[in-house]
Design an enzyme around this catalytic site. Structure first.
Site, mmCIF file in Angstrom:
data_model
loop_
_atom_site.group_PDB
_atom_site.id
_atom_site.type_symbol
_atom_site.label_atom_id
_atom_site.label_comp_id
_atom_site.label_asym_id
_atom_site.label_seq_id
_atom_site.Cartn_x
_atom_site.Cartn_y
_atom_site.Cartn_z
ATOM 1 N N ASP A 1 0.861 -1.182 0.000
ATOM 2 C CA ASP A 1 0.000 0.000 0.000
ATOM 3 C C ASP A 1 0.899 1.235 0.000
ATOM 4 O O ASP A 1 1.702 1.409 0.911
ATOM 5 C CB ASP A 1 -0.850 -0.049 1.281
ATOM 6 C CG ASP A 1 -2.172 0.660 1.156
ATOM 7 O OD1 ASP A 1 -2.187 1.746 0.552
ATOM 8 O OD2 ASP A 1 -3.170 0.139 1.665
ATOM 9 N N ASP B 1 -2.891 4.722 -2.322
ATOM 10 C CA ASP B 1 -3.885 5.326 -1.434
ATOM 11 C C ASP B 1 -4.282 6.737 -1.865
ATOM 12 O O ASP B 1 -3.426 7.530 -2.261
ATOM 13 C CB ASP B 1 -3.246 5.397 -0.025
ATOM 14 C CG ASP B 1 -4.198 5.891 1.033
ATOM 15 O OD1 ASP B 1 -5.166 5.174 1.324
ATOM 16 O OD2 ASP B 1 -3.969 6.996 1.564
ATOM 17 N N GLU C 1 -6.595 3.921 -5.584
ATOM 18 C CA GLU C 1 -7.833 4.196 -4.843
ATOM 19 C C GLU C 1 -8.336 5.540 -5.316
ATOM 20 O O GLU C 1 -7.690 6.560 -5.090
ATOM 21 C CB GLU C 1 -7.568 4.232 -3.335
ATOM 22 C CG GLU C 1 -8.862 4.324 -2.559
ATOM 23 C CD GLU C 1 -8.719 4.961 -1.184
ATOM 24 O OE1 GLU C 1 -9.545 4.668 -0.325
ATOM 25 O OE2 GLU C 1 -7.802 5.784 -0.972
ATOM 26 N N HIS D 1 -11.164 -2.243 4.286
ATOM 27 C CA HIS D 1 -11.001 -1.849 5.683
ATOM 28 C C HIS D 1 -11.644 -0.503 6.005
ATOM 29 O O HIS D 1 -11.587 -0.074 7.154
ATOM 30 C CB HIS D 1 -9.503 -1.793 6.009
ATOM 31 C CG HIS D 1 -8.810 -0.730 5.211
ATOM 32 N ND1 HIS D 1 -8.498 -0.876 3.869
ATOM 33 C CD2 HIS D 1 -8.415 0.524 5.542
ATOM 34 C CE1 HIS D 1 -7.941 0.229 3.431
ATOM 35 N NE2 HIS D 1 -7.873 1.091 4.427
ATOM 36 N N ASP D 2 -12.232 0.154 5.017
ATOM 37 C CA ASP D 2 -12.882 1.448 5.243
ATOM 38 C C ASP D 2 -14.404 1.356 5.178
ATOM 39 O O ASP D 2 -15.089 2.383 5.194
ATOM 40 C CB ASP D 2 -12.444 2.459 4.173
ATOM 41 C CG ASP D 2 -10.988 2.843 4.284
ATOM 42 O OD1 ASP D 2 -10.452 2.812 5.404
ATOM 43 O OD2 ASP D 2 -10.376 3.174 3.243
HETATM 44 C C1 NOJ Z 1 -7.773 5.645 2.398
HETATM 45 C C2 NOJ Z 1 -7.440 4.498 3.305
HETATM 46 O O1 NOJ Z 1 -8.023 3.330 2.798
HETATM 47 C C3 NOJ Z 1 -7.953 4.879 4.677
HETATM 48 O O2 NOJ Z 1 -7.965 3.810 5.579
HETATM 49 C C4 NOJ Z 1 -7.140 6.034 5.169
HETATM 50 O O3 NOJ Z 1 -7.683 6.496 6.398
HETATM 51 C C5 NOJ Z 1 -7.141 7.192 4.170
HETATM 52 N N1 NOJ Z 1 -6.997 6.782 2.804
HETATM 53 C C6 NOJ Z 1 -6.017 8.136 4.480
HETATM 54 O O4 NOJ Z 1 -4.794 7.563 4.142
#
Ligand code: NOJ
Length: 554
Positions: A102, A204, A261, A334-335
């Site tokens: 990541d 990310d 992402e 995970h979000d």
């Molecule tokens: C996206 C990530 O998936 C998330 O977990 C993170 O808090 C934010 N970007 C900031 O890096």
């Protein structure tokens, strides 16, 4: 049309995301370790996994569980050592599993040496490495932008007499990609990990790296008088130039993949982002996640939706990647809250819901990205107080809900429904104390249902979600139309059944998934000449689907 032989390794495999803090603790400390991942390579192989995305394990103060990187070249001691990471990469290769790192390149931690230097004065060598701005005449922040984690996106720095921008927490200052040294430093990081043998990168928050030429206030969208920072900075013209440079410096000439992402990129824009001419191989876009959550991602503002809303955006993503690029299919990460809660509007057993989603995920076109525990059919956590949540964003959403006038109970309900912690509870391996995740009390409580919902119990049950995911992973590997075949939607206007077919050189597979708690019917001609390859509830009757039943014909 895609030919099976044209497919690259990462197009034919299944990807799996590990949140290392919650996967397996081999150190008796309550948080997961790299060695814990190495120990479970057999398990991952049994799910057909060939690419393992590991969320950040670099040295970090852990304000955002590793997405605040202090040192990109060091492993955080809580996870283990560089030797253990090298071993994981090596052992993974023996299992046919390549590691996907990541890359957190929009921001660093405020404890990163780069930031400590940058903040020390206005004329040090790294003075321009972050986004610094003077205050307004009255001393207030340069704009009214709200950070994604709540509150102003600007933080005051006494030493410089300036504010710095943070799209996320104030401990995550944004890097200045306009500065060529910053870009080079980031490309060096990526090359370091590629040289170590990474099979790919997940990049990310990449749509936020290019800031607009002019910084201006936007219209407030809530009682706090602020405007979402990403509305001002996501997908700004010129961003693709930076990313082409990144691709040329890191990706070109290597047998790896890059998945960005990309919140803020619509399905219609995908062709500029992915494929031969694009900057990434795949792009995580969030149009389907926005169906139950709303595009503003404000948890306390409920949205109403129908199954056809979800089907429409999934079909649009398929269409956008049909001839160019490749689709990373996912229902969890995970979000996000657990998909068994997120994508159903009806009550019903979670294991049946998990199988319905598994049928769609593992037979659709693209590379499926599973998230740890998804294959077991977890539900959301059921905590009684906001104090039980760890996640920085959950607390921010709770506080925002309160500023909007919601009572404690309603603000908590919004967090229970959407919190990122729902996905972060420890992996449930068996029915022993702490679910076999650790011998110490875990950093987040294990889910209440761990005694029955765990890997060991599901391995012993041929009707479990885990058995279903393994069966479909095999089916996907055997039937070439499931990887290389084209995708067309069936029953597009039906409000209960999500259905599609995959075809290649005369071979055909049809997936029918009932998302509702009442039975559904379909035209038997859709499956004429085919037999049942897999039924989520055993024997099935042609033309009918039981509540929450999925059937694959071929
Ligand atoms: C996206 C990530 O998936 C998330 O977990 C993170 O808090 C934010 N970007 C900031 O890096």
């Amino acid at each position: 049309m895609t030919k099976p032989n044209d497919l690259l390794w990462w197009q034919k495999t299944i990807a799996y995301e590990v949140y290392p803090k919650s996967f397996l603790d081999t150190a008796g400390q309550g948080t997961g370790t790299i060695e814990g991942i190495t120990r479970k390579l057999d398990y991952l192989e049994s799910l057909g996994v060939g690419a393992l995305w590991i969320t950040p394990f670099y040295k970090s103060p852990m304000v955002d569980n590793g997405y605040d990187v202090q040192d990109y070249y060091e492993i955080d001691p809580s996870f283990g050592t560089m030797e253990q990471m090298d071993e994981l990469i090596e052992r993974g290769r023996e299992h046919g599993i390549r590691m996907v790192m990541d890359l957190v390149f929009n921001h660093t931690s405020d404890q990163c040496a780069w930031f400590l230097e940058s903040r020390s004065s206005r004329n040090n060598p790294k003075a321009d490495w972050y986004i610094w701005r003077d205050p307004r005449a009255d001393g207030s922040a340069p704009t009214n932008w709200r950070s994604i984690f709540g509150g102003s996106a600007w933080e005051w720095c006494e030493e410089r007499g300036q504010y710095f921008l943070h799209t996320f927490a104030k401990q995550q200052p944004d890097l200045n990609w306009e500065c060529p040294e910053v870009r080079q430093a980031l490309f060096d990081v990526a090359n370091f990990w590629a040289n170590k043998g990474a099979g790919g990168f997940r990049i990310d928050a990449i749509t936020y790296i290019k800031k607009p030429a002019v910084f201006e206030d936007g219209p407030a969208d809530g009682e706090d008088g602020l405007y979402p920072v990403h509305a001002a900075t996501a997908n700004t013209p010129g961003i693709l130039d930076f990313l082409h440079e990144f691709k040329a410096a890191v990706r070109d000439g290597r047998d790896i993949f890059m998945v960005g992402e990309a919140n803020g990129v619509a399905a219609e824009e995908l062709d500029q982002w992915v494929g031969q001419e694009g900057v990434f191989d795949l792009l995580f876009e969030f149009s389907h996640m926005h169906v139950p959550m709303g595009e503003a991602e404000i948890w306390c503002r409920p949205v109403t939706w129908e199954l056809t809303d979800l089907k429409r955006v999934l079909a649009a993503s398929q269409k956008a990647t049909a001839t160019n690029g490749w689709y990373p299919a996912f229902f969890e990460n995970h979000d996000q809250p657990r998909s068994t809660v997120n994508f159903f509007r009806c009550d019903g057993p979670l294991d049946q819901k998990a199988k319905v989603l598994g049928a769609v995920l593992l037979t659709t076109r693209g590379t499926p990205f599973l998230y740890q525990g998804e294959e077991l059919g977890y539900g959301n956590a059921t905590w009684k107080s906001i104090d039980e949540f760890d996640d920085v964003q959950t607390h921010a959403q709770y506080d925002f809900a309160k500023t909007e006038g919601l009572a404690d109970e309603a603000a908590l309900a919004a967090c229970t429904r959407f919190s990122r912690d729902n996905a972060r509870t420890p992996m449930q391996w068996d029915s022993s104390e702490y679910a076999g995740f650790s011998t110490a009390a875990p950093w987040l409580p294990v889910h209440d249902d761990y005694a029955t919902c765990n890997v060991a119990a599901q391995e012993a049950d041929p009707n479990s979600p885990l058995a279903w995911y393994r069966k479909l992973a095999k089916l996907r590997a055997q039937r070439r139309e499931l990887t290389a075949g084209s995708w067309s939607e069936l029953m597009a206007t039906d409000e209960q059944v999500l259905a599609f077919e995959r075809t290649l050189d005369g071979a055909r597979t049809v997936t029918l998934a009932n998302f509702d708690a009442t039975s559904a019917s379909y035209d038997v001609s859709l499956v004429e000449g085919l037999s049942v390859l897999a039924g989520s509830q055993g024997q099935t009757t042609p033309g009918t689907l039981r509540p929450l039943e999925a059937v694959i014909w071929g």
